[in-house]
Write an enzyme that holds these catalytic residues in place. Sequence first.
Site, mmCIF file in Angstrom:
data_model
loop_
_atom_site.group_PDB
_atom_site.id
_atom_site.type_symbol
_atom_site.label_atom_id
_atom_site.label_comp_id
_atom_site.label_asym_id
_atom_site.label_seq_id
_atom_site.Cartn_x
_atom_site.Cartn_y
_atom_site.Cartn_z
ATOM 1 N N ASP A 121 0.764 -1.231 -0.088
ATOM 2 C CA ASP A 121 -0.024 -0.220 -0.025
ATOM 3 C C ASP A 121 0.799 1.317 0.022
ATOM 4 O O ASP A 121 2.036 1.161 -0.557
ATOM 5 C CB ASP A 121 -0.997 0.121 1.165
ATOM 6 C CG ASP A 121 -2.197 0.475 0.950
ATOM 7 O OD1 ASP A 121 -2.318 1.701 0.914
ATOM 8 O OD2 ASP A 121 -3.186 -0.244 0.836
ATOM 9 N N HIS A 149 -4.006 5.962 2.879
ATOM 10 C CA HIS A 149 -4.635 4.801 2.507
ATOM 11 C C HIS A 149 -3.958 3.574 3.126
ATOM 12 O O HIS A 149 -4.831 2.697 3.880
ATOM 13 C CB HIS A 149 -4.192 4.512 0.933
ATOM 14 C CG HIS A 149 -5.275 3.662 0.448
ATOM 15 N ND1 HIS A 149 -4.728 2.279 0.542
ATOM 16 C CD2 HIS A 149 -6.319 3.542 -0.163
ATOM 17 C CE1 HIS A 149 -5.685 1.607 -0.238
ATOM 18 N NE2 HIS A 149 -6.689 2.430 -0.756
ATOM 19 N N SER A 192 -11.280 -0.876 -1.339
ATOM 20 C CA SER A 192 -9.916 -0.993 -0.510
ATOM 21 C C SER A 192 -9.929 -1.330 0.917
ATOM 22 O O SER A 192 -9.367 -1.814 1.643
ATOM 23 C CB SER A 192 -9.252 0.424 -0.582
ATOM 24 O OG SER A 192 -8.639 0.584 -1.943
#
Length: 785
Positions: A166, A231, A567
């Site tokens: 990520d 994220h 996600s």
Amino acid sequence: MGMKGISIFLSTVAVLSLGSSSTTSTAKASSDQTSNSSRVYVVYMGSAAPNSLTSTRASLRTDHAHLLTSLLSRKANALVHIYRHGFSGFAARLSEEEARSMARKPGVVSVFPDPLFKLHTTHSWDFLKYQTALEIHSFPDSISDDDDDSTPPHTSVSDTIIGILDTGIWPESESFNDKDIGPIPSRWRGTCMKGPDFTSSNCNRKLIGARFYNSGDLITDNDSPRDLVGHGTHVAGTAAGSVVPGASYYGLAAGTAKGGSPGSRIAMYKVCTAEGCFGSTILAAFDDAIRDGVDVLSLSLGSSSYQPDLTSDPIAIGAFHAVEQGIIVVSSAGNDGPKRETVANFAPWLLTVAASTMDRNFESNVVLGGNKVVKGEGINLSGLQKSPVYPLIYALSAKTADADEPEARNCDRQSLDKNMIKGKIVICDTDVPIYTTDDQIEAVKSLGGIGVIFDRDDDNGIMAETYGAFPATAINLKDAKHIFSYINSTRNPVATILPTETVTKYKPAPTIAYFSSRGPSAATNNILKPDIAAPGVDILAAWPGNDTAVTPAGKEPPKFNVISGTSMACPHVSGIAATVKSQNPTWSPSAIRSAIMTTATQTNNLKATITTDSSSIATPYDYGAGEVTTTGPLQPGLVYETDTIDYLNYLCYYGFDTSKIKTIARTTPNGFACPEDSKADYISNINYPSIAISKFNGNESRNIRRKVTNVAGDGEVVFTATVDTPSGLSVKVIPDKLHFSKNNQKLSYQVVFSSTTSAPKEDMFGSLTWSNGKHKVRSPFVVSI
């Protein structure tokens, strides 16, 4: 080249691969000096040398080493990455002619341009500012109410390691504290890489590894494992965050934060920046993660506008070799829904996750003159009065003389009259995709507006975007009609936007999120994708502690943030997979996947069938086997183990020849060869927990084979089959009873599909369930015409 020569060769090129931040500058300089026809290509060469995981110095296959030597003798700065642990190959800057030449070399499986992948967030639909998150009371997630006891059971100490590819991690978050966690597993071979803002002390017994990679093209935010996007931190907290009491987003969604597997360790592989994720870098992380010793890999990223072929898909390639080494790979389905054939990450060795809603909602209602309340959704800390005293206007009514109507309706700044906007709450349409809600809010603010009401298509699903301190909310078109009626019938319309309130026990839940990518796979309809659904809407989880972009005026940066996307769904399943692995350490990746899929639910909290956001009945194309459960996968009763020969046959049926497969696979059974009759229809027969049949007509029958393993632990046990059969189809199970005499025994059965009508008109959905009174083992099936 002998082993000694290979080791010397590796030491001379190591500085050109992954080791230091200077590599990026070198590669970038090389890029600037290279002709336009030169770019990064991935040269994939299949399996790695047999001892590459165990030797102290990683070895290269001879053909791999010769090819690298030839390359570096011609282009000293060409090399970007070397893959040598889990598989073989490299990434290098080549001209198109050089790439074609490489593809013809012995031992080369494929050569393809380095693709740029995206984080699987909801940017295309502009649902949320950072397009990423989720939580749910009935399911494992990164935060739950204090009285929620639905998180899967776990021990305070676990040796299960979740590797996450990520944007990096914010190590100071309390979600990554290592309180009550034991020593790092001795089998761990990873590292904690240093950067200008990251030291080895940032890792601990929870965050045991952190790597970053230089892509050769992206230089922004690429010299440290630290997360500057948010994220990766959010995903890591959702999958395996430690228990943190008193978590919230400025008082919203308050409760105790915890990941799906709070006892698991985290290893972060920073492969993405805000610009995206290069395939060559993703492969480098797979290569390292395989050697480092992770148990689960979680990838909340993938393709969006296209679906790469298996020979040019870095995620499919890396995951194949990870699964070979016993690592389960969980991936997001993508955010290109609700259109058919948009699902990403379609390879059968991946566990592909769709996104669903949960039973918590964030309401920010609109109050009109006369105190009529219109339901809205959004996350804002509005400081407006609760009484409707603010002038209200539709953006179109403020259109300048020379502006186009669509631009004005969608609150384009240049299309609106400032004098008509100033001091008012503005209604903005959202049917022109180029205008994000951020753009529209900034436009209204710059013209002196004091609030925004977004009207959205009912079919698009309404979910809570984060607007910070600015008063903003979203309503559906049905409710918008009431507002427009009020405006048109009132000389001086007024309104207010209320600050957000958290609504729990929201019904119905779950529903399948509008943005979640749908099946069937465009690559092959003979494997059902996605596999499973999990919460992916309005998830609260850990966030970088310095992000002022999401910080309202006068507030400290939030330690947790609410975002949405597949996600966010993916790490929920990764956390469950880690929990299953910790309690069944000898189970294969396919056994864990099967346990998760066959124990899924298809029922919402109204005890009705799960629907989509648009209220239609959800099908396996929407959610695979159904919504993931937290305890079912721990005792599945039976599992479908997809073994090596299944995957090799899949490659045969997909179109690979025997010689290429033997290059790809680390081990192949003695005498393995592709069947002479290899065609895509036979993919339906690989031992998968779901069944998919394509190109079915009314004048044929299809015979599908499956094998199950008894893990009920009950010694002698009998499972009986029941079938939920759709209209127009006949389904017969042979035999319809399976008699197991011991645990881990394997038994096979067949399912015969035939039509009861001469010309089926639409795809048909059903399920096959094996039950012994204690366990129910359900497999969805799809028969497409």
